[in-house]
Enzyme design. Sequence first.
Site, PDB file in Angstrom:
ATOM      1  N   HIS A 195       0.818  -1.210   0.000  1.00 60.67           N
ATOM      2  CA  HIS A 195       0.000   0.000   0.000  1.00 60.67           C
ATOM      3  C   HIS A 195       0.850   1.257   0.000  1.00 60.67           C
ATOM      4  O   HIS A 195       0.533   2.256  -0.653  1.00 60.67           O
ATOM      5  CB  HIS A 195      -0.939  -0.009   1.204  1.00 60.67           C
ATOM      6  N   GLU A 437      -3.586  -8.709 -35.019  1.00 55.20           N
ATOM      7  CA  GLU A 437      -2.431  -9.057 -34.192  1.00 55.20           C
ATOM      8  C   GLU A 437      -1.742 -10.336 -34.627  1.00 55.20           C
ATOM      9  O   GLU A 437      -0.927 -10.889 -33.903  1.00 55.20           O
ATOM     10  CB  GLU A 437      -2.763  -9.078 -32.696  1.00 55.20           C
ATOM     11  N   ASP A 461       1.055  -8.442 -29.761  1.00 48.14           N
ATOM     12  CA  ASP A 461       0.980  -9.780 -30.336  1.00 48.14           C
ATOM     13  C   ASP A 461       1.478  -9.800 -31.777  1.00 48.14           C
ATOM     14  O   ASP A 461       2.099 -10.775 -32.205  1.00 48.14           O
ATOM     15  CB  ASP A 461      -0.457 -10.318 -30.252  1.00 48.14           C
ATOM     16  N   CYS A 508      -3.520  -0.056 -30.778  1.00 49.83           N
ATOM     17  CA  CYS A 508      -3.756  -0.057 -29.332  1.00 49.83           C
ATOM     18  C   CYS A 508      -2.710  -0.864 -28.565  1.00 49.83           C
ATOM     19  O   CYS A 508      -2.808  -1.002 -27.354  1.00 49.83           O
ATOM     20  CB  CYS A 508      -5.160  -0.549 -28.995  1.00 49.83           C
TER      21      CYS A 508
HETATM   22  C1  PEP Z   1      -1.747  -6.387 -28.242  1.00 45.38           C
HETATM   23  O1  PEP Z   1      -1.529  -7.582 -28.430  1.00 45.38           O
HETATM   24  O2  PEP Z   1      -1.046  -5.463 -28.719  1.00 45.38           O
HETATM   25  C2  PEP Z   1      -2.886  -5.954 -27.414  1.00 45.38           C
HETATM   26  C3  PEP Z   1      -3.235  -4.693 -27.338  1.00 45.38           C
HETATM   27  O3  PEP Z   1      -3.540  -6.917 -26.706  1.00 45.38           O
HETATM   28  P1  PEP Z   1      -2.937  -7.596 -25.375  1.00 45.38           P
HETATM   29  O4  PEP Z   1      -1.710  -6.819 -25.004  1.00 45.38           O
HETATM   30  O5  PEP Z   1      -4.022  -7.518 -24.359  1.00 45.38           O
HETATM   31  O6  PEP Z   1      -2.648  -8.983 -25.851  1.00 45.38           O
HETATM   32 MG    MG Z   2      -3.070  -9.034 -27.973  1.00 46.62          MG
END
Ligand code: PEP
Ligand code: MG
Length: 600
Positions: A195, A437, A461, A508
């Site tokens: 914490h 991915e 990925d 993302c």
């Molecule tokens: C990714 O693979 O870039 C992604 C955003 O998904 P995760 O990191 O949750 O596999």
């Molecule tokens: Mg991923």
Amino acid sequence: MGDARVLRGIGVSPGVAFGPALIVRFDVPDVPNRAVPASEVEHEVTRLNEAVAVVVAALEGLRDRVLARAGVEESRIFDAQIMMVQDTVLLAELERLIRDNHLSAETAYEFKSLELRNLWAGSSNAILRDRLADLSAIQTRMLHHLLGKEEEDLWSSIGEPVIVVAHELSPGLTVQLDREHVAGLVSEEGTRTSHAAILAHSLGIPAVMGATGALKRISAGALVMIDGQSGAILVDPTLAEQDRIRAQISRRQRMEFELEAAIEQPSVTPDGRTIRLLGNVDLPEEIESAARHRADGVGLLRTEFLLVGRATLPTEQEQCDYFLRVASAFPGKPVVVRSFDLGGDKFPAAFRAPPEANPMLGWRSIRVCLDQPEMFRVQLRAVLRAGADKSIQLMLPLITRVDEVAATREILAEEAESLTKQGIRIAKNLPVGVMIETPAAVLVADHLAQVSSFFSIGSNDLVQYTLAVDRGNARLAHRFTPHHPAVLRQLASVLAAGTRAEIPVSVCGEMASDPLSAVLLIGLGYTRLSVAPPALALAKWVVRAVPYSVARAAAETAMTLTSAEEITACLRESVRDHFDLRLLDSESSLPGTAPKSNFS
Ligand code: PEP
Ligand code: MG
């Protein structure tokens, strides 16, 4: 031979700090072993209950202070402590101890705390061990009160900002610190999930925990430098080291100031290209942070936390409520809900999966969802319902085949029909997008675009499957780079496929959070990036610093190069005139600290 002045711990709150050591010993007060006559037993029980009331009031005061200084989630730390003090089972046992053995309230309390401490310290449960500091904090407070001792006012005598060095830091102490008096924290005990570590992070105080032997190696008043990122501690730095670290600290302070200012600025390049910056939200705690950093919606709402660590699957209502809660924090902005991306090591107890030789290439993600439609249907219903009044979108992970999208759409249509028949309001037109991915998805992106409302690149990925490098293998970290030409070509071709089909394409994965990679993506033509909340300000700062024309020229050159190293060097060169690269370099001036970024 290592440098004897260097100590290593766990960096739990980033930042470099420098100052004289203030050794703080929070010794639990000595308690005289005191028995009382039978006639005074009830008086001791009353004293115990009075002490509980006083300590609860003090903890409530601290909770309000944390609420004002850090946030709601952090203030709950003190709710947990209040619950521990008021625990009815504990109080009943204490009363029994006092009555049966004629002990004073403080003797009984010390006895019971010792028993709990031994029990928790020996536990294999990491959470319980982490809570030992909370237990000590409560014990110290209760005993101080019962023994009529004043708690020390540590800060009244402090002049220049110090580095607090302690065996163990309680959350109560940590929240009383302010950056005016305390430059940094070092403790021998503690981990990233303590914490006190969470609070230090929220308060922006650099901290290193788990620094075994710190009290022996650091004497009161000695100059100490710490790096809260790498966990390095340097005692008695030379003058040259002090100069270097001071320059680094002032650069970081300037950077912090600029980042703070960037939050409220529009996300537009100097030559007028708008880049939408959305937030990735993995846990409920991050909703507030993404909103505070002005995310333009949620580009990736990971849903695995709804399953992990539980014995039962989350209900439709529970999921729907969560999606609505996130959407309410971003009025009028999109929230992209990613369907369960289970697999690898992310198989929760509620969902037993057989062990596999190659989990990353195994039964995971969309494959699990389509093979176990009962679980998938519940989630799809929750998304459909949440989308009735909010701008919710659905995103499918680890797609390699067009029929996976078609199958999902079929189930979605069935659930939409069944909900409508029951008179339940649902999204009229739920956008269904695909995460790109895998190289397979890249190569059939033109086909996928025909059945997708949008694409979002999961670079984590995509890099892993393109380069055949396990994303979690520290030994291969230098090989795990989105700047590899094979990844670049895919990034360019997916954007082209999406653009031809007139669907939006965003990124993302973590790549979007790395400043140089963000420049590359913008240069390739991406206008939507989704990043973790703490990276939002830096991403905005980069957008505002580098003209699109410069990014585009850099990306064009990068596309002609043959290695990740050359591409990284090209990106560094291209931004050199637009910001001080040292501001981004995470390598610290402290000896023995490793650079943080995989990419740049
Ligand atoms: C990714 O693979 O870039 C992604 C955003 O998904 P995760 O990191 O949750 O596999
Ligand atoms: Mg991923």
